[in-house]
Design a protein around this motif. Structure first.
Motif, PDB file in Angstrom:
ATOM      1  N   VAL A  53       0.898  -1.173   0.000  1.00 12.97           N
ATOM      2  CA  VAL A  53       0.000   0.000   0.000  1.00 12.97           C
ATOM      3  C   VAL A  53       0.922   1.205   0.000  1.00 12.97           C
ATOM      4  O   VAL A  53       1.939   1.209   0.698  1.00 12.97           O
ATOM      5  CB  VAL A  53      -0.917   0.069   1.238  1.00 12.97           C
ATOM      6  CG1 VAL A  53      -2.124  -0.803   1.104  1.00 12.97           C
ATOM      7  CG2 VAL A  53      -0.161  -0.230   2.516  1.00 12.97           C
ATOM      8  N   ARG A  54       0.583   2.211  -0.779  1.00 15.57           N
ATOM      9  CA  ARG A  54       1.475   3.375  -0.853  1.00 15.57           C
ATOM     10  C   ARG A  54       0.625   4.567  -1.274  1.00 15.57           C
ATOM     11  O   ARG A  54      -0.562   4.445  -1.543  1.00 15.57           O
ATOM     12  CB  ARG A  54       2.684   3.126  -1.766  1.00 15.57           C
ATOM     13  CG  ARG A  54       2.586   2.134  -2.871  1.00 15.57           C
ATOM     14  CD  ARG A  54       1.807   2.584  -4.084  1.00 15.57           C
ATOM     15  NE  ARG A  54       2.148   3.933  -4.463  1.00 15.57           N
ATOM     16  CZ  ARG A  54       1.324   4.762  -5.053  1.00 15.57           C
ATOM     17  NH1 ARG A  54       0.074   4.393  -5.339  1.00 15.57           N
ATOM     18  NH2 ARG A  54       1.686   5.984  -5.380  1.00 15.57           N
ATOM     19  N   GLY A  55       1.306   5.734  -1.326  1.00 19.77           N
ATOM     20  CA  GLY A  55       0.549   6.964  -1.564  1.00 19.77           C
ATOM     21  C   GLY A  55       0.186   7.535  -0.193  1.00 19.77           C
ATOM     22  O   GLY A  55      -0.288   6.792   0.691  1.00 19.77           O
ATOM     23  N   ALA A  98       6.883   3.926  10.100  1.00 21.05           N
ATOM     24  CA  ALA A  98       7.103   3.003   8.970  1.00 21.05           C
ATOM     25  C   ALA A  98       7.699   3.725   7.759  1.00 21.05           C
ATOM     26  O   ALA A  98       8.566   3.187   7.073  1.00 21.05           O
ATOM     27  CB  ALA A  98       5.794   2.299   8.601  1.00 21.05           C
ATOM     28  N   ARG A  99       7.214   4.915   7.471  1.00 18.86           N
ATOM     29  CA  ARG A  99       7.790   5.729   6.388  1.00 18.86           C
ATOM     30  C   ARG A  99       7.817   7.179   6.886  1.00 18.86           C
ATOM     31  O   ARG A  99       6.830   7.643   7.462  1.00 18.86           O
ATOM     32  CB  ARG A  99       6.950   5.630   5.103  1.00 18.86           C
ATOM     33  CG  ARG A  99       7.000   4.248   4.444  1.00 18.86           C
ATOM     34  CD  ARG A  99       6.342   4.253   3.066  1.00 18.86           C
ATOM     35  NE  ARG A  99       7.203   4.829   2.049  1.00 18.86           N
ATOM     36  CZ  ARG A  99       6.794   5.111   0.801  1.00 18.86           C
ATOM     37  NH1 ARG A  99       5.540   4.864   0.442  1.00 18.86           N
ATOM     38  NH2 ARG A  99       7.625   5.621  -0.072  1.00 18.86           N
ATOM     39  N   PRO A 100       8.907   7.909   6.617  1.00 14.44           N
ATOM     40  CA  PRO A 100       9.040   9.223   7.260  1.00 14.44           C
ATOM     41  C   PRO A 100       8.454  10.426   6.525  1.00 14.44           C
ATOM     42  O   PRO A 100       8.203  11.457   7.151  1.00 14.44           O
ATOM     43  CB  PRO A 100      10.559   9.396   7.361  1.00 14.44           C
ATOM     44  CG  PRO A 100      11.107   8.628   6.208  1.00 14.44           C
ATOM     45  CD  PRO A 100      10.161   7.487   5.956  1.00 14.44           C
ATOM     46  N   ALA A 255       6.935  18.218  -1.012  1.00 17.93           N
ATOM     47  CA  ALA A 255       7.654  16.942  -1.143  1.00 17.93           C
ATOM     48  C   ALA A 255       6.769  15.994  -1.945  1.00 17.93           C
ATOM     49  O   ALA A 255       5.581  15.845  -1.654  1.00 17.93           O
ATOM     50  CB  ALA A 255       7.920  16.338   0.235  1.00 17.93           C
ATOM     51  N   ASN A 256       7.338  15.410  -2.957  1.00 15.33           N
ATOM     52  CA  ASN A 256       6.614  14.374  -3.710  1.00 15.33           C
ATOM     53  C   ASN A 256       7.646  13.409  -4.296  1.00 15.33           C
ATOM     54  O   ASN A 256       8.862  13.615  -4.172  1.00 15.33           O
ATOM     55  CB  ASN A 256       5.745  14.995  -4.806  1.00 15.33           C
ATOM     56  CG  ASN A 256       4.765  13.986  -5.391  1.00 15.33           C
ATOM     57  OD1 ASN A 256       4.111  13.239  -4.653  1.00 15.33           O
ATOM     58  ND2 ASN A 256       4.662  13.912  -6.704  1.00 15.33           N
ATOM     59  N   LYS A 257       7.168  12.378  -4.931  1.00 13.52           N
ATOM     60  CA  LYS A 257       8.025  11.316  -5.463  1.00 13.52           C
ATOM     61  C   LYS A 257       9.227  11.863  -6.213  1.00 13.52           C
ATOM     62  O   LYS A 257       9.098  12.821  -6.980  1.00 13.52           O
ATOM     63  CB  LYS A 257       7.165  10.420  -6.374  1.00 13.52           C
ATOM     64  CG  LYS A 257       7.867   9.298  -7.076  1.00 13.52           C
ATOM     65  CD  LYS A 257       8.663   8.394  -6.171  1.00 13.52           C
ATOM     66  CE  LYS A 257       7.818   7.789  -5.057  1.00 13.52           C
ATOM     67  NZ  LYS A 257       8.666   7.114  -4.021  1.00 13.52           N
ATOM     68  N   ILE A 258      10.372  11.251  -6.008  1.00  9.10           N
ATOM     69  CA  ILE A 258      11.608  11.661  -6.650  1.00  9.10           C
ATOM     70  C   ILE A 258      11.364  11.812  -8.172  1.00  9.10           C
ATOM     71  O   ILE A 258      10.762  10.933  -8.802  1.00  9.10           O
ATOM     72  CB  ILE A 258      12.740  10.635  -6.341  1.00  9.10           C
ATOM     73  CG1 ILE A 258      14.093  11.181  -6.744  1.00  9.10           C
ATOM     74  CG2 ILE A 258      12.481   9.258  -6.944  1.00  9.10           C
ATOM     75  CD1 ILE A 258      14.603  12.238  -5.821  1.00  9.10           C
TER      76      ILE A 258
HETATM   77  O1  MRU Z   1       6.521   5.973  -2.644  1.00  9.01           O
HETATM   78  P1  MRU Z   1       5.067   6.173  -2.963  1.00  9.01           P
HETATM   79  O2  MRU Z   1       4.587   5.337  -4.093  1.00  9.01           O
HETATM   80  O3  MRU Z   1       4.212   6.048  -1.731  1.00  9.01           O
HETATM   81  O4  MRU Z   1       4.982   7.700  -3.425  1.00  9.01           O
HETATM   82  C1  MRU Z   1       3.709   8.246  -3.695  1.00  9.01           C
HETATM   83  C2  MRU Z   1       3.753   9.645  -4.164  1.00  9.01           C
HETATM   84  O5  MRU Z   1       4.794  10.251  -4.275  1.00  9.01           O
HETATM   85  C3  MRU Z   1       2.429  10.310  -4.406  1.00  9.01           C
HETATM   86  O6  MRU Z   1       2.540  11.270  -5.414  1.00  9.01           O
HETATM   87  C4  MRU Z   1       1.972  11.011  -3.115  1.00  9.01           C
HETATM   88  O7  MRU Z   1       2.008  10.136  -2.031  1.00  9.01           O
HETATM   89  C5  MRU Z   1       0.607  11.580  -3.252  1.00  9.01           C
HETATM   90  S1  MRU Z   1      -0.637  10.326  -3.352  1.00  9.01           S
HETATM   91  C6  MRU Z   1      -2.140  11.103  -3.500  1.00  9.01           C
END
Ligand code: MRU
Length: 370
Positions: A53-55, A98-100, A255-258
């Motif tokens: 699960v992610r996001g 779990a994730r920072p 901050a968002n995905k690399i």
């Molecule tokens: O590492 P992930 O897949 O959890 O990264 C997700 C993202 O970077 C999404 O763009 C962000 O969490 C926004 S989700 C609405």
């Protein structure tokens, strides 16, 4: 008007008796569409760390459901209310760490902690209060996604091409997503929107997840490797960029995905408006600027091996931050469920977060038994 509603994949639901959770295992997509049951604290933490699960919004929802499921299991053992409160502290710490980067995770854990502190009664009553809070977080997220989609759809007149990065779609939330929400809303009313999905190295959330959920909905999507975006902008630039966020600082740094930051730089260079779409639960007023946002670094093997054979020698070092910071100067607008915020962001983001908090308290007062 040619209206159609999309049924988006269900990312998480309660398992049997509300004692566990069933998640759509996103590590298997797009090849396999399988659910996995999470029962123990370790199951929940592993699912978040390994990106089953992610996001940002979805990991908050998962932590909330996890805490409530663990509380129900403990209540079923017949433990005392005090013992449940003690156990909760340990679970909450494990899940929150779990994730920072995604602030939604700690935000959700804090909400459950506050609900537990306000609750009275035996362990069963406390577990029921936690489950109600988890359901509320899930339901609110569904509503926030829809509101973000409706607000941001106004930025799309029709016939547009949108570029996005990673997956901020339904798979990242409890609803229709954030960055992809306006695409669904526009398509529901018959408007044609084409999406460019950055592949998103190293874990390919763009090609595996964004392209999967849009194709499934019948929305036109084109995948490009991240290093092809410059060529696209130079030859046939998309009309607009929509991305999600894991944490937005009080000043609007994101901050968002690399890979989001280079996309914002490209968009700026080519005059393409760059928007960030996120619920107020992603705005962290306690973080003044992007420099204060903790950035997760991931296992080097995600870069070195990807999903198969060795792609870089074992001896080589690997630099693998999972997120980057886009400075607010590059952001044309931030769309939350409360509106489209324009620079300077500090006052309007703070007002949006406070208004969302007030509205939630009103709703709670209306719905809570007296
Ligand atoms: O590492 P992930 O897949 O959890 O990264 C997700 C993202 O970077 C999404 O763009 C962000 O969490 C926004 S989700 C609405």
């Amino acid at each position: 008007m040619n209206e159609r509603k999309f049924s988006v994949p269900e990312t998480i639901r309660w398992g049997p008796g509300g004692l566990s959770a069933l998640i759509l295992d996103q590590t298997l997509l797009p090849g396999l569409h399988e659910e996995k049951e999470l029962s123990t604290l370790d199951d929940f933490i592993e699912a978040i760390v390994s990106l089953r699960v992610r996001g940002a919004p979805l990991i908050g929802i998962t932590a909330a459901i996890g805490l409530a499921a663990l509380a129900r299991q403990s209540a079923a053992e017949g433990i005392s209310a005090d013992r449940l409160r003690e156990r909760f502290a340990g679970w909450a710490e494990g899940l929150a760490n779990a994730r920072p980067t995604a602030v939604n995770l700690v935000w959700a854990v804090r909400r459950l902690r506050a609900r537990l502190e306000a609750a009275t009664g035996d362990a069963g009553a406390l577990a029921a209060a936690l489950a109600a809070e988890a359901d509320a977080i899930h339901e609110e997220d569904r509503r926030m996604c829809r509101a973000i989609g409706e607000r941001a759809a106004a930025l799309l007149a029709g016939g547009e091409s949108v570029i996005t990065h990673c997956n901020a779609g339904s798979l990242a939330t409890g609803g229709i997503g954030t960055a992809l929400a306006p695409v669904y809303v526009a398509a529901e009313t018959g408007r044609r929107v084409r999406v460019y999905a950055d592949e998103t190295r190293p874990l390919l959330q763009g090609s595996r997840l964004t392209a999967w959920e849009l194709s499934r909905a019948g929305i036109e999507v084109t995948v490009l490797a991240d290093n092809m975006a410059g060529s696209l902008f130079a030859s046939d630039p998309p009309d607009i960029a929509f991305v999600g966020s894991d944490r937005i600082a009080a000043n609007g740094d994101v901050a968002n995905k690399i890979g989001t930051y280079p996309l914002a730089v490209l968009a700026h260079r080519h005059g393409v408006p760059f928007y960030v779409l996120a619920p107020t639960s992603t705005v962290d007023l306690g973080t003044r600027t992007g420099a204060e946002i903790p950035i997760e670094h991931r296992d080097p093997d995600e870069v070195r091996r990807g999903f198969g054979p060795l792609l870089a020698p074992e001896e080589a070092g690997v630099y693998s931050p999972a997120f980057d910071i886009t400075p607010h100067e590059l952001v044309a607008g931030i769309v939350t469920e409360r509106g489209i915020h324009r620079p300077p962001y500090t006052d309007s983001l703070a007002a949006a977060v406070r208004a969302a908090e007030v509205e939630r308290r009103h709703r709670e007062r209306r719905h809570r038994p007296t």
